[in-house]
Enzyme design. Sequence first.
Site, PDB file in Angstrom:
ATOM      1  N   LYS A 282       0.823  -1.200   0.065  1.00  0.00           N
ATOM      2  CA  LYS A 282      -0.020   0.097  -0.172  1.00  0.00           C
ATOM      3  C   LYS A 282       0.857   1.337  -0.024  1.00  0.00           C
ATOM      4  O   LYS A 282       1.932   1.225   0.639  1.00  0.00           O
ATOM      5  CB  LYS A 282      -0.887  -0.029   1.432  1.00  0.00           C
ATOM      6  CG  LYS A 282      -1.796  -0.937   1.286  1.00  0.00           C
ATOM      7  CD  LYS A 282      -2.791  -0.861   2.544  1.00  0.00           C
ATOM      8  CE  LYS A 282      -4.088  -1.896   2.623  1.00  0.00           C
ATOM      9  NZ  LYS A 282      -4.999  -1.496   1.532  1.00  0.00           N
ATOM     10  N   ASP A 293      -7.620  -3.209  10.643  1.00  0.00           N
ATOM     11  CA  ASP A 293      -8.122  -4.042   9.624  1.00  0.00           C
ATOM     12  C   ASP A 293      -8.630  -5.279  10.315  1.00  0.00           C
ATOM     13  O   ASP A 293      -8.934  -6.440   9.435  1.00  0.00           O
ATOM     14  CB  ASP A 293      -7.214  -4.342   8.379  1.00  0.00           C
ATOM     15  CG  ASP A 293      -7.666  -4.864   7.406  1.00  0.00           C
ATOM     16  OD1 ASP A 293      -8.773  -4.312   6.740  1.00  0.00           O
ATOM     17  OD2 ASP A 293      -6.987  -5.253   6.357  1.00  0.00           O
ATOM     18  N   ARG A 360     -10.264 -11.198   1.422  1.00  0.00           N
ATOM     19  CA  ARG A 360     -11.290 -12.338   1.052  1.00  0.00           C
ATOM     20  C   ARG A 360     -10.508 -13.935   1.054  1.00  0.00           C
ATOM     21  O   ARG A 360     -11.131 -14.850   0.891  1.00  0.00           O
ATOM     22  CB  ARG A 360     -11.751 -11.917  -0.385  1.00  0.00           C
ATOM     23  CG  ARG A 360     -10.479 -11.781  -1.289  1.00  0.00           C
ATOM     24  CD  ARG A 360     -10.743 -11.079  -2.672  1.00  0.00           C
ATOM     25  NE  ARG A 360     -10.973  -9.367  -2.189  1.00  0.00           N
ATOM     26  CZ  ARG A 360     -11.296  -8.549  -3.296  1.00  0.00           C
ATOM     27  NH1 ARG A 360     -11.514  -9.076  -4.540  1.00  0.00           N
ATOM     28  NH2 ARG A 360     -11.376  -7.445  -2.810  1.00  0.00           N
TER      29      ARG A 360
HETATM   30  N1  BES Z   1      -8.250  -3.716   4.069  1.00  0.00           N
HETATM   31  C1  BES Z   1      -8.360  -3.377   2.902  1.00  0.00           C
HETATM   32  C2  BES Z   1      -9.805  -2.512   2.677  1.00  0.00           C
HETATM   33  C3  BES Z   1      -9.696  -1.030   3.433  1.00  0.00           C
HETATM   34  C4  BES Z   1      -9.412  -0.064   2.677  1.00  0.00           C
HETATM   35  C5  BES Z   1     -10.334  -1.008   4.735  1.00  0.00           C
HETATM   36  C6  BES Z   1      -9.581   1.179   3.374  1.00  0.00           C
HETATM   37  C7  BES Z   1     -10.262   0.112   5.259  1.00  0.00           C
HETATM   38  C8  BES Z   1     -10.083   1.325   4.710  1.00  0.00           C
HETATM   39  C9  BES Z   1      -8.365  -4.497   2.033  1.00  0.00           C
HETATM   40  O1  BES Z   1      -7.691  -5.543   2.361  1.00  0.00           O
HETATM   41  C10 BES Z   1      -8.056  -3.866   0.654  1.00  0.00           C
HETATM   42  O2  BES Z   1      -6.718  -3.544   0.587  1.00  0.00           O
HETATM   43  N2  BES Z   1      -8.761  -3.982  -0.380  1.00  0.00           N
HETATM   44  C11 BES Z   1      -8.419  -3.534  -1.682  1.00  0.00           C
HETATM   45  C12 BES Z   1      -9.018  -4.631  -2.739  1.00  0.00           C
HETATM   46  C13 BES Z   1      -8.232  -4.301  -4.035  1.00  0.00           C
HETATM   47  C14 BES Z   1      -6.937  -4.733  -4.016  1.00  0.00           C
HETATM   48  C15 BES Z   1      -9.075  -5.414  -4.927  1.00  0.00           C
HETATM   49  C16 BES Z   1      -8.921  -2.010  -1.849  1.00  0.00           C
HETATM   50  O3  BES Z   1      -9.894  -1.813  -1.358  1.00  0.00           O
HETATM   51  O4  BES Z   1      -8.232  -1.475  -2.468  1.00  0.00           O
HETATM   52 ZN    ZN Z   2      -7.380  -5.800   4.503  1.00  0.00          ZN
HETATM   53 MN    MN Z   3      -5.519  -5.305   1.645  1.00  0.00          MN
END
Ligand code: BES
Ligand code: ZN
Ligand code: MN
Length: 511
Positions: A282, A293, A360
Amino acid sequence: MDIRFQVGGPSKWKADAVISFVFEGEDAEQACSALMQNALWLGIAPAWRDFRGKNGEMTMFYGPKAMEISRVLGVGLGKAAALDMTAFRYAVGRAMRLCRDYDLAGVGLDCASLARVAEKMGQPLAVLVREAVAASFMALYRYERWLSEKSRNDDPLWLALLCEGEFAENDVRDAARMAEAEASGICLARDLANDPANVLTPCAFADKARAVAAKYGMNFRVLGPTELEAEGMAAYMAVARGSAEEPRMAVIEYTPRGTEGQAPVVLVGKGLCFDSGGISLKPAKGMEEMKGDMSGAAAVLGTMEALGQLGLAKAPSSPVVGIMACAENMPDGRATRPGDIVVAKNGRSIEIVNTDAEGRLVLADALAWAQENYAPARLVDIATLTGACAVALGLDAAGLFCTDEALAVRLHEAGTALGERNWRLPLWTATSLKTLKSPCADLVNAGQREGGAIHAAVFLQQFVKEGQVWAHIDMAAADNADNPVNAKGATGFGVRTLLSAVWDDREEKLQ
Ligand code: BES
Ligand code: ZN
Ligand code: MN
């Protein structure tokens, strides 16, 4: 803070301050007629001159110090027709915080005034009592574990419901007890989500879960890397591989007496104690928020805590299983690479094209494991799953996906009533499966950006058996807040909604 009841009517009431609600334009006689029986001075208190009763307005009225009631905190609620439960909770939250700022030890809640609010809102008094008590605890919550200089003011020692009649009605007592249990679940969930990832590791989370189970005589077990591997949970393990912290899947089984052998309600929470994104790292900005998370798993543990606290007073009529799927997602020489393929517990192969779509993967195996081990009557998962859900619904709501109409309605109505808003989103299976297609495996773990919350939900659905009653709550947006009932940080979102998923329909009607 203790919840107390003062019965026998206004002449028996006594508190350092009494909270009374005032609608716009009302005077003392209109708003506080019962209270004035024991605080006659209130009718001529000078501060009424400038108090309009607007929503958000608050004034402390002072009487002679020697009186049993010498302070009344007038809390404006604005125009009755415009008042909603969120505004009411905020008003209570602001009032309780002010009482704490003033170092008041005993606070009274004027139930005569509460009954007027109930009437104007078309709700039973017990509902308002439950919301007021829950809001009080939620507003007073602080996370100061690491501050060397703590706040100077202590919480009030007690909050008393000042009852008009000779005794407190049973439904009022039940409502207060319910709110207190909910609040302890919420505060536990907030603590867990506010704790940093160097402290709240998957092992530490599992220990907390063990402690909750032990406290209430619930059954506990935990799966570490060896067990997860042995159970064929390769998708889960793929997430944990890059971390020096071992994964832990903690399981609490609550079987109230008489429910043995019945199909349980199973709750599954995403417990990523930290999500760096893994090799699909990230960006730096805001990454610290990913210590939260594990808010889904925290909501599940908070729910078990609340159930434990309620005990036989309000035991569900089927067993409840809480599964907290904890792990840490980190980049490392041993971490999963984009392009790696794993086979999940239910035999589906997954090409991991983005290691940041890790929730997921963990949930896929946890859901498959849950169905294999428990044959759930209802299966509900909750997760900070996709940023896309926040984009779709804003920061103050969760996405709700559900295979069962009755459960969807129940979760939606409960969330709406309890300040944990959710909105139904579609499981457009065929459309999502197109974007989840892989040339070399059954599924990829991340599809198109557009509609990302839906694709994630449909991905999870691939691990839910045909016919299984299942709901998925994407709480990525709602895990943090800063408002009069929520100190900046974790919300504990989901505890109240999950609790309502636990009761059966008969109990729901009794509520
Ligand atoms: N934990 C994150 C989602 C998230 C983002 C929670 C911001 C709280 C605040 C999740 O694991 C994630 O990174 N999701 C990605 C999925 C994508 C790579 C398909 C996302 O939402 O960008
Ligand atoms: Zn996550
Ligand atoms: Mn993630």
